[in-house]
Design a protein around this motif. Sequence first.
Motif, mmCIF file in Angstrom:
data_model
loop_
_atom_site.group_PDB
_atom_site.id
_atom_site.type_symbol
_atom_site.label_atom_id
_atom_site.label_comp_id
_atom_site.label_asym_id
_atom_site.label_seq_id
_atom_site.Cartn_x
_atom_site.Cartn_y
_atom_site.Cartn_z
ATOM 1 N N VAL A 35 43.543 31.171 37.382
ATOM 2 C CA VAL A 35 42.615 32.276 36.716
ATOM 3 C C VAL A 35 42.786 33.584 37.744
ATOM 4 O O VAL A 35 42.801 33.459 39.127
ATOM 5 N N ILE A 36 43.137 34.609 37.169
ATOM 6 C CA ILE A 36 42.893 36.159 37.904
ATOM 7 C C ILE A 36 41.973 36.920 37.002
ATOM 8 O O ILE A 36 41.862 36.908 35.903
ATOM 9 N N ASP A 37 40.920 37.538 37.846
ATOM 10 C CA ASP A 37 40.094 38.447 37.237
ATOM 11 C C ASP A 37 39.556 39.385 38.208
ATOM 12 O O ASP A 37 39.367 38.789 39.413
ATOM 13 N N ASP A 38 39.278 40.389 37.798
ATOM 14 C CA ASP A 38 38.684 41.508 38.750
ATOM 15 C C ASP A 38 37.231 41.405 39.007
ATOM 16 O O ASP A 38 36.530 42.273 39.611
ATOM 17 N N LEU A 39 36.475 40.792 38.077
ATOM 18 C CA LEU A 39 34.933 40.528 38.320
ATOM 19 C C LEU A 39 34.385 41.655 37.742
ATOM 20 O O LEU A 39 33.177 41.817 38.049
ATOM 21 N N SER A 40 34.778 42.650 37.100
ATOM 22 C CA SER A 40 34.298 43.739 36.515
ATOM 23 C C SER A 40 33.320 43.355 35.483
ATOM 24 O O SER A 40 32.183 44.208 35.385
ATOM 25 N N THR A 41 33.397 42.377 34.736
ATOM 26 C CA THR A 41 32.559 42.236 33.651
ATOM 27 C C THR A 41 32.332 40.552 33.675
ATOM 28 O O THR A 41 31.534 40.018 33.045
ATOM 29 N N GLY A 42 33.107 39.901 34.602
ATOM 30 C CA GLY A 42 33.291 38.217 34.468
ATOM 31 C C GLY A 42 32.364 37.871 35.896
ATOM 32 O O GLY A 42 31.984 38.911 36.801
ATOM 33 N N PHE A 43 32.236 36.679 35.926
ATOM 34 C CA PHE A 43 31.620 36.223 37.220
ATOM 35 C C PHE A 43 32.163 34.903 37.799
ATOM 36 O O PHE A 43 32.658 34.153 36.757
ATOM 37 N N ARG A 44 32.406 34.967 38.820
ATOM 38 C CA ARG A 44 33.241 33.736 39.731
ATOM 39 C C ARG A 44 32.622 32.378 39.314
ATOM 40 O O ARG A 44 33.334 31.466 39.089
ATOM 41 N N SER A 45 31.442 32.299 39.207
ATOM 42 C CA SER A 45 30.672 31.251 38.603
ATOM 43 C C SER A 45 31.163 30.623 37.424
ATOM 44 O O SER A 45 30.820 29.192 37.092
ATOM 45 N N HIS A 46 31.939 31.204 36.485
ATOM 46 C CA HIS A 46 32.130 30.878 35.065
ATOM 47 C C HIS A 46 33.529 29.941 35.196
ATOM 48 O O HIS A 46 33.716 29.471 34.090
ATOM 49 N N VAL A 47 34.168 30.118 36.384
ATOM 50 C CA VAL A 47 35.477 29.407 36.602
ATOM 51 C C VAL A 47 34.937 28.024 37.479
ATOM 52 O O VAL A 47 34.608 28.166 38.325
ATOM 53 N N PRO A 48 35.660 27.011 36.725
ATOM 54 C CA PRO A 48 35.366 25.491 37.529
ATOM 55 C C PRO A 48 36.001 25.679 39.022
ATOM 56 O O PRO A 48 37.068 26.359 39.306
ATOM 57 N N VAL A 49 35.142 25.169 39.736
ATOM 58 C CA VAL A 49 35.637 25.216 41.319
ATOM 59 C C VAL A 49 37.082 24.577 41.659
ATOM 60 O O VAL A 49 37.688 25.099 42.539
ATOM 61 N N ASP A 50 37.435 23.802 40.509
ATOM 62 C CA ASP A 50 38.738 23.036 40.933
ATOM 63 C C ASP A 50 39.928 23.936 40.371
ATOM 64 O O ASP A 50 40.963 23.425 40.581
ATOM 65 N N VAL A 51 39.443 25.055 39.915
ATOM 66 C CA VAL A 51 40.716 25.898 39.021
ATOM 67 C C VAL A 51 40.972 26.980 40.061
ATOM 68 O O VAL A 51 40.031 27.607 40.629
ATOM 69 N N PRO A 52 42.304 27.318 40.383
ATOM 70 C CA PRO A 52 42.779 27.967 41.451
ATOM 71 C C PRO A 52 42.315 29.476 40.677
ATOM 72 O O PRO A 52 42.455 30.082 39.838
ATOM 73 N N PHE A 53 41.567 30.458 41.680
ATOM 74 C CA PHE A 53 41.014 31.707 41.241
ATOM 75 C C PHE A 53 41.556 32.678 42.313
ATOM 76 O O PHE A 53 41.450 32.420 43.384
ATOM 77 N N TYR A 54 41.850 33.825 41.521
ATOM 78 C CA TYR A 54 42.355 35.003 42.404
ATOM 79 C C TYR A 54 41.567 36.247 42.051
ATOM 80 O O TYR A 54 41.770 36.535 40.614
ATOM 81 N N GLU A 55 40.913 37.066 42.685
ATOM 82 C CA GLU A 55 40.141 38.222 42.407
ATOM 83 C C GLU A 55 41.041 39.243 42.674
ATOM 84 O O GLU A 55 41.588 39.618 43.774
ATOM 85 N N GLY A 56 41.224 39.991 41.638
ATOM 86 C CA GLY A 56 42.092 41.267 41.426
ATOM 87 C C GLY A 56 42.471 41.625 40.387
ATOM 88 O O GLY A 56 42.115 40.952 39.231
ATOM 89 N N ASP A 57 43.179 42.730 40.182
ATOM 90 C CA ASP A 57 43.695 43.426 38.786
ATOM 91 C C ASP A 57 45.031 42.775 38.608
ATOM 92 O O ASP A 57 45.928 42.998 39.339
ATOM 93 N N ILE A 58 45.093 42.783 37.109
ATOM 94 C CA ILE A 58 46.508 42.281 36.870
ATOM 95 C C ILE A 58 47.717 43.448 37.017
ATOM 96 O O ILE A 58 48.827 43.007 37.066
ATOM 97 N N ALA A 59 47.089 44.650 37.281
ATOM 98 C CA ALA A 59 48.207 45.737 37.571
ATOM 99 C C ALA A 59 48.568 45.671 39.139
ATOM 100 O O ALA A 59 49.508 46.376 39.294
#
Length: 92
Positions: A35-59
Motif C-alpha cells: 500500500v501507498i497512501d498520503d493519508l490525506s483522507t485515509g488512516f494508517r490503522s485501516h491497513v493491516p499491520v502485516d501489509v507493507p505500507f508506504y506513506e507518500g504521494d504517488i507523484a
Amino acid sequence: MHITGDPAILVTGGAGYIGSHVVLALRDRGYRVVVIDDLSTGFRSHVPVDVPFYEGDIADRALLDKIVAGEPVKGSCISRGRSSLGSLSNNH
C-alpha cells in the motif's frame, strides 16, 4: 496462498475507505498487497499491520522507485476518491 517474495499488487490509496476494502479483498483471494497512501483522507490503522505500507504521494517518483526496488510489484490498483460531498459542485 501467495507467500512473501511473491509478486505483489500495489494499491494506491489503500488506507482510505474504498482502498482498504480493496486491500482486504485482494488478501482474501491470496494476493500479496503493498500500500501507498498520503493519508490525506485515509488512516494508517485501516491497513493491516502485516501489509507493507508506504506513506507518500504517488507523484513522488523517488518513493515509487524505492517501493518497486524493494517489493516485487506485478500490478497496481488505483483507489483514489473523496468521500466528502463538500467538494462537489452545487450546480443542478
